[in-house]
Design a protein around this motif. Structure first.
Motif, PDB file in Angstrom:
ATOM      1  N   VAL A 126      40.952  -8.381 -15.594  1.00  0.00           N
ATOM      2  CA  VAL A 126      40.123  -8.802 -16.738  1.00  0.00           C
ATOM      3  C   VAL A 126      40.666 -10.093 -17.358  1.00  0.00           C
ATOM      4  O   VAL A 126      41.865 -10.224 -17.581  1.00  0.00           O
ATOM      5  CB  VAL A 126      40.071  -7.684 -17.807  1.00  0.00           C
ATOM      6  N   ILE A 127      39.742 -11.024 -17.604  1.00  0.00           N
ATOM      7  CA  ILE A 127      40.048 -12.229 -18.382  1.00  0.00           C
ATOM      8  C   ILE A 127      39.479 -11.978 -19.775  1.00  0.00           C
ATOM      9  O   ILE A 127      38.298 -11.658 -19.910  1.00  0.00           O
ATOM     10  CB  ILE A 127      39.358 -13.480 -17.799  1.00  0.00           C
ATOM     11  N   VAL A 128      40.314 -12.091 -20.801  1.00  0.00           N
ATOM     12  CA  VAL A 128      39.833 -11.890 -22.176  1.00  0.00           C
ATOM     13  C   VAL A 128      39.700 -13.251 -22.852  1.00  0.00           C
ATOM     14  O   VAL A 128      40.603 -14.088 -22.774  1.00  0.00           O
ATOM     15  CB  VAL A 128      40.814 -10.999 -22.970  1.00  0.00           C
ATOM     16  N   SER A 129      38.556 -13.478 -23.502  1.00  0.00           N
ATOM     17  CA  SER A 129      38.387 -14.697 -24.300  1.00  0.00           C
ATOM     18  C   SER A 129      37.529 -14.397 -25.525  1.00  0.00           C
ATOM     19  O   SER A 129      37.103 -13.262 -25.725  1.00  0.00           O
ATOM     20  CB  SER A 129      37.791 -15.831 -23.457  1.00  0.00           C
ATOM     21  N   GLU A 130      37.323 -15.443 -26.319  1.00  0.00           N
ATOM     22  CA  GLU A 130      36.585 -15.274 -27.571  1.00  0.00           C
ATOM     23  C   GLU A 130      35.125 -15.668 -27.351  1.00  0.00           C
ATOM     24  O   GLU A 130      34.847 -16.702 -26.747  1.00  0.00           O
ATOM     25  CB  GLU A 130      37.230 -16.172 -28.636  1.00  0.00           C
ATOM     26  N   ARG A 131      34.225 -14.863 -27.869  1.00  0.00           N
ATOM     27  CA  ARG A 131      32.802 -15.122 -27.651  1.00  0.00           C
ATOM     28  C   ARG A 131      32.395 -16.506 -28.148  1.00  0.00           C
ATOM     29  O   ARG A 131      31.552 -17.174 -27.548  1.00  0.00           O
ATOM     30  CB  ARG A 131      31.967 -14.059 -28.373  1.00  0.00           C
ATOM     31  N   SER A 132      33.006 -16.963 -29.242  1.00  0.00           N
ATOM     32  CA  SER A 132      32.620 -18.267 -29.776  1.00  0.00           C
ATOM     33  C   SER A 132      33.551 -19.374 -29.304  1.00  0.00           C
ATOM     34  O   SER A 132      33.619 -20.439 -29.916  1.00  0.00           O
ATOM     35  CB  SER A 132      32.559 -18.231 -31.300  1.00  0.00           C
ATOM     36  N   ASN A 133      34.265 -19.142 -28.205  1.00  0.00           N
ATOM     37  CA  ASN A 133      35.033 -20.215 -27.571  1.00  0.00           C
ATOM     38  C   ASN A 133      34.062 -21.322 -27.155  1.00  0.00           C
ATOM     39  O   ASN A 133      32.861 -21.075 -26.966  1.00  0.00           O
ATOM     40  CB  ASN A 133      35.751 -19.652 -26.331  1.00  0.00           C
ATOM     41  N   PHE A 134      34.578 -22.530 -26.968  1.00  0.00           N
ATOM     42  CA  PHE A 134      33.721 -23.637 -26.532  1.00  0.00           C
ATOM     43  C   PHE A 134      33.081 -23.272 -25.189  1.00  0.00           C
ATOM     44  O   PHE A 134      33.762 -22.837 -24.267  1.00  0.00           O
ATOM     45  CB  PHE A 134      34.559 -24.912 -26.404  1.00  0.00           C
ATOM     46  N   PRO A 135      31.755 -23.455 -25.055  1.00  0.00           N
ATOM     47  CA  PRO A 135      31.068 -22.939 -23.869  1.00  0.00           C
ATOM     48  C   PRO A 135      31.654 -23.381 -22.537  1.00  0.00           C
ATOM     49  O   PRO A 135      31.714 -22.581 -21.605  1.00  0.00           O
ATOM     50  CB  PRO A 135      29.631 -23.437 -24.061  1.00  0.00           C
ATOM     51  N   THR A 136      32.108 -24.619 -22.410  1.00  0.00           N
ATOM     52  CA  THR A 136      32.574 -25.035 -21.066  1.00  0.00           C
ATOM     53  C   THR A 136      33.736 -24.157 -20.600  1.00  0.00           C
ATOM     54  O   THR A 136      33.831 -23.806 -19.423  1.00  0.00           O
ATOM     55  CB  THR A 136      32.935 -26.540 -21.015  1.00  0.00           C
TER      56      THR A 136
END
Ligand code: PLP
Length: 430
Positions: A126-136
């Protein structure tokens, strides 16, 4: 700098008179009549850049021709400018290189991190990131996840730490959120990732040159960042990539181009990665763009004699506090959408408006106050609102600019200037 609220323009002017960074404004070419609050999107033009780029074109290229790869040091630009950026983000010399775009560097860093994670434990998928991270960053992660058999999990900021577990391969975050300016606690989240056995990648696009960063102290495994925002490198400037020295020689990134080879000019058919961070280079460096980027980075290093990143941070917070307080006092239709607390705010302030943020920003730009607009995500309630975004770049902004910008915004709203039809036609770049 007084923590008491600024309530008159004269007080703002007094802060400028006492500002240790004030002389640095002279390093920039700023159009008259403009208050530029978009240096978080495209930094301003340093005065030195045009002459330096002309010199590279006319002398190094025009006269030196191909000899300049050696005689003008073109081949060492990636590490020379990388070392300068390293001073701003807590990287040691030789640990960071300038190359490619941020998007491409996200691909390289994430790909190397996934290889490391997979070798350490095949169950970490699993890669975890933030939903509102910059789209690219999310788009690159989405395609890498698909290609390499990982799952991309997107969460809101408060839920990130709790989501890290024995299935997490990589936590990939942008340190300062591009939309709302929220700044993560890098050290705390890196620690949480490491305690869960995961690696962490930090995108410093809105941090490098904007806020103090300490990659080693912050526990980062990989970092990438952008050259054309707070580093003033010019449109499309090359980006940078850093890998912790304990990892860098053990794994290679997949874009194994010849400039990242141990000996490119042996022209051998097999790939052998260069030692250290140079293996994150791929193709021939963009020399003209690098020349402009170096001038931009030099404007930040010039601040070292005036208090450096600590002074930049102090002034940035004071300016953003002043601006936020004035807008809140003058513009009741706008809602502060960036963190109130200094410790959680990067170098920008943003406000939401229920319906007309785009037209309001267009009307403000017509008055010479340049910020930008970012559309909300209607599918995701925490980010649903359209916002007006204002970046604070202490090298070339004055406290009176923050004061005057709030006054202009007040006028746009009070006189409903934003209703004019020309401000309501959406352009391609917002
Ligand atoms: C600005 C920004 C980028 C830009 O990427 P490019 O490849 O230069 O277009 C990437 N990530 C983040 C978080 C940014 O803020």
């Amino acid at each position: 700098m007084s923590p008491a609220p600024v309530t008159t323009r004269a007080q703002a002017a007094a802060l400028d008179a006492a500002d240790p960074l004030a002389p640095l404004r002279e390093l920039f070419e700023l159009p008259p009549g403009v208050i530029y609050l978009d240096g978080n999107s495209l930094g301003a033009l340093p005065r030195a850049t045009a002459a330096r780029v002309r010199e590279v074109v006319e002398q190094e290229w025009g006269q030196g021709l191909i000899r300049s790869w050696n005689s003008a040091g073109w081949m060492t630009l990636a590490s020379r400018i990388g070392d300068k950026i390293g001073r701003l983000v807590g990287a040691a010399p030789g640990e960071l290189v300038v190359t490619d775009s941020t998007s491409v560097n996200v691909f390289k860093a994430l790909s190397a991190a996934l290889t490391m994670a997979r070798l350490a434990s095949p169950d970490r998928r699993v890669i975890v990131s933030e939903r509102s991270n910059f789209p690219t960053d999310l788009y690159i992660a989405e395609s890498l996840a698909r290609e390499r058999g990982f799952e991309l999990r997107l969460l809101d900021a408060p839920d990130l730490a709790a989501a890290l577990d024995t299935r997490t391969a990589v936590l990939m975050l942008t340190h300062v959120n591009y939309r709302n300016g929220m700044m993560h606690d890098m050290a705390a989240l890196s620690r949480a990732a490491h305690e869960a056995g995961a690696l962490v990648i930090w995108d410093l696009a809105h941090s490098a040159g904007a806020v103090p960063v300490d990659l080693h102290g912050g526990g980062a495994d990989f970092a990438v960042g952008c050259g054309y925002k707070y580093l003033n490198g010019g449109p499309g400037a090359p980006a940078f990539v850093w890998v912790h020295p304990r990892h860098v020689d053990h794994f290679q990134q997949p874009l194994s181009g010849w400039i990242g080879h141990a000996a490119p000019f042996e022209f051998t058919p097999g790939y052998r990665p260069a030692a250290g961070i140079s293996r994150y280079l791929c193709g021939t460096p963009a020399v003209l763009s690098m020349a402009a980027l170096e001038c931009g980075v030099d404007t930040l290093l010039a601040a070292e004699r005036h208090g450096g990143m600590a002074a930049i941070r102090t002034k940035s917070l004071a300016m953003s506090r002043l601006f936020a307080a004035r807008v809140q006092a003058l513009c009741p239709a706008l809602t502060l959408a960036s963190p109130r607390d200094d410790a959680h705010r990067g170098s920008q302030v943003c406000f939401s408006h229920p319906a007309h943020a785009y037209a309001i920003m267009q009307a403000l730009i017509a008055r010479g106050v340049i910020g930008d607009f970012r559309a909300g995500d209607p599918a995701h309630p925490p980010d649903a609102a359209d916002i007006l975004r204002f970046g604070f770049t202490p090298l070339y902004l004055r406290f009176v600019d923050a004061w005057d910008a709030a006054e202009h915004l007040h006028q746009v709203l009070a006189a409903e200037e934003w209703r004019r039809p020309e401000f309501n036609r959406r352009q391609a770049v917002t």
